[in-house]
Design a protein around this motif. Structure first.
Motif, mmCIF file in Angstrom:
data_model
loop_
_atom_site.group_PDB
_atom_site.id
_atom_site.type_symbol
_atom_site.label_atom_id
_atom_site.label_comp_id
_atom_site.label_asym_id
_atom_site.label_seq_id
_atom_site.Cartn_x
_atom_site.Cartn_y
_atom_site.Cartn_z
ATOM 1 N N UNK A 64 -22.971 -11.503 -1.152
ATOM 2 C CA UNK A 64 -23.045 -12.496 -0.407
ATOM 3 C C UNK A 64 -23.420 -13.576 -1.307
ATOM 4 N N UNK A 65 -23.807 -14.509 -0.934
ATOM 5 C CA UNK A 65 -24.083 -16.151 -1.702
ATOM 6 C C UNK A 65 -24.597 -16.134 -3.394
ATOM 7 N N UNK A 66 -24.613 -16.636 -4.477
ATOM 8 C CA UNK A 66 -25.093 -16.533 -5.702
ATOM 9 C C UNK A 66 -26.714 -17.995 -5.217
ATOM 10 N N UNK A 78 -26.943 -16.315 3.156
ATOM 11 C CA UNK A 78 -27.667 -15.325 2.805
ATOM 12 C C UNK A 78 -27.480 -16.144 1.573
ATOM 13 N N UNK A 79 -28.711 -16.823 0.656
ATOM 14 C CA UNK A 79 -28.365 -16.933 -0.616
ATOM 15 C C UNK A 79 -29.303 -16.111 -1.389
ATOM 16 N N UNK A 80 -28.556 -15.047 -2.311
ATOM 17 C CA UNK A 80 -29.935 -14.442 -2.914
ATOM 18 C C UNK A 80 -29.712 -15.029 -4.512
ATOM 19 N N UNK A 81 -31.286 -14.618 -4.478
ATOM 20 C CA UNK A 81 -31.311 -15.200 -6.681
ATOM 21 C C UNK A 81 -30.395 -14.050 -7.599
ATOM 22 N N UNK A 82 -29.782 -14.593 -8.659
ATOM 23 C CA UNK A 82 -28.531 -13.722 -9.590
ATOM 24 C C UNK A 82 -30.060 -12.719 -10.116
ATOM 25 N N UNK A 83 -30.529 -13.202 -10.595
ATOM 26 C CA UNK A 83 -31.707 -11.895 -10.966
ATOM 27 C C UNK A 83 -31.969 -10.921 -10.538
ATOM 28 N N UNK A 84 -31.713 -10.675 -8.895
ATOM 29 C CA UNK A 84 -32.329 -10.229 -7.762
ATOM 30 C C UNK A 84 -30.889 -9.178 -7.290
ATOM 31 N N UNK A 97 -20.053 -16.442 8.201
ATOM 32 C CA UNK A 97 -19.349 -15.107 8.154
ATOM 33 C C UNK A 97 -20.326 -14.242 7.898
ATOM 34 N N UNK A 98 -21.376 -14.801 6.860
ATOM 35 C CA UNK A 98 -21.866 -13.459 5.809
ATOM 36 C C UNK A 98 -22.921 -12.399 7.780
ATOM 37 N N UNK A 99 -22.957 -13.163 8.403
ATOM 38 C CA UNK A 99 -23.917 -12.931 9.487
ATOM 39 C C UNK A 99 -22.894 -12.566 11.109
ATOM 40 N N UNK A 100 -22.207 -12.201 10.471
ATOM 41 C CA UNK A 100 -21.005 -11.668 11.799
ATOM 42 C C UNK A 100 -20.704 -10.885 12.196
#
Length: 321
Positions: A156-158, A188-194, A275-278
């Protein structure tokens, strides 16, 4: 290949925006880690040279070469268990060379191609983004056809990239923020380190063999309007929302030159259509959600990420997508 065991991991694109987080995560989790990188030249950036030096000091085995050097690729792949590609989009089709080398080597337990964005088999975006994704789909189909064990990742999103892009936190005198569409669609925004940690975990997990894994932690599902409101609460500032209508975004996707037409189409897919949650996770046998796989991993919530921006904001980067 048990989830708790250690495996030898080879990473392509390890000096790139998201690849460097995978390299560091692989070392952190105790895996012997190899990075295949282009040879350094007098034109190699100082930042890349510094990163390669950091990798060496961490114990990474660096191998310099080109993707065209098939014999070198086959020999290196023969020494590892898992291959991860984090190559940038211009090199997506070049992964066919990695696939060919994996087929010849015949020993790889898992290959993760360079996906790490939306779940490309479950979206139908505007044409410029659709053409962008077709190359990634071609790689997926080639892996399946070759019978190579895989895990396809939808990260998903960086988050740091998109917080910079959407909120412009470095512009301290900013009083307005652009909102794409209504601003109510969830992303959905996910931390790059994660993303790096999750990727190494799924690469070494028998539960993710020949499956799609999406990174959709509940605390990172957020709309643009929610993100702006959360930023206002943390900063004590107030921003005017300037909405860019759906129709205008579609028109821009048709008239802007490449790559701007792709970028605006990505924004439309993520933040207008949602679209990330579709699609539902769990309805299909081939897809699984990462935070459910690893409930003990304390991922960085979007609220915690904004706190990082308040204390030591990551610098904006160009063209992470």
């Amino acid at each position: 290949m048990g989830g708790a065991g250690k495996c030898r991991i080879l990473i392509f694109g390890g000096t790139g925006y998201i690849g460097k987080h995978m390299v560091k995560a692989s070392i952190l989790l105790g895996h012997p880690t190899y990075v295949y990188s282009r040879p350094c030249t007098p034109h190699t950036s100082p930042s890349k040279l510094d990163l390669l030096h950091d990798f060496q000091s961490m114990g990474v085995t660096l191998v310099h070469g080109e993707l065209e050097e098939k014999e070198k690729l086959v020999g290196l792949i023969g020494q590892v268990d898992v291959v991860i590609s984090a190559l940038p989009f211009p090199q997506v089709i070049d992964q066919l060379k990695i696939i060919d080398a994996i087929k010849v080597a015949g020993n790889i337990k898992r290959f993760l191609p360079s996906d790490f964005g939306c779940e490309e088999d479950r979206v139908n975006p505007l044409p410029p983004f659709q053409q962008f994704l077709e190359k990634k789909r071609k790689i997926r189909r080639a892996i399946e056809e070759a019978g190579i064990p895989y895990t396809f990742v939808s990260a998903n999103c960086f988050a740091s990239y998109f917080v910079n892009y959407l909120l412009h936190p470095h512009q301290t005198h900013l009083d307005s923020i652009h909102v794409y569409g209504s601003g109510q669609a969830n992303a959905v925004l996910n931390y790059e380190e994660d993303i790096g940690i999750y990727t190494i975990k799924v690469a070494n997990d028998p539960r993710t063999h020949n499956r799609i894994v999406t990174y959709r932690p509940p605390k990172n599902i957020v709309s643009q309007l929610e993100l702006i409101s959360l930023w206002e609460k943390k900063t004590g500032r107030s921003f005017k929302r300037i909405h860019i209508p759906d129709e205008e975004i579609i028109k821009l996707s048709e008239t802007l030159p490449n790559p701007q037409n792709v970028q605006i189409s990505i924004l439309h897919s993520l933040f207008v259509k949602g679209d990330l949650m579709n699609f539902e996770v769990g309805d299909d046998d081939d897809i699984i959600e990462a935070s459910k796989l690893y409930p003990d991993f304390k991922y960085t919530s979007i609220g915690q990420l904004l706190d990082i921006f308040l204390v030591d904001p990551p610098k904006p980067v160009v063209a992470a997508f």
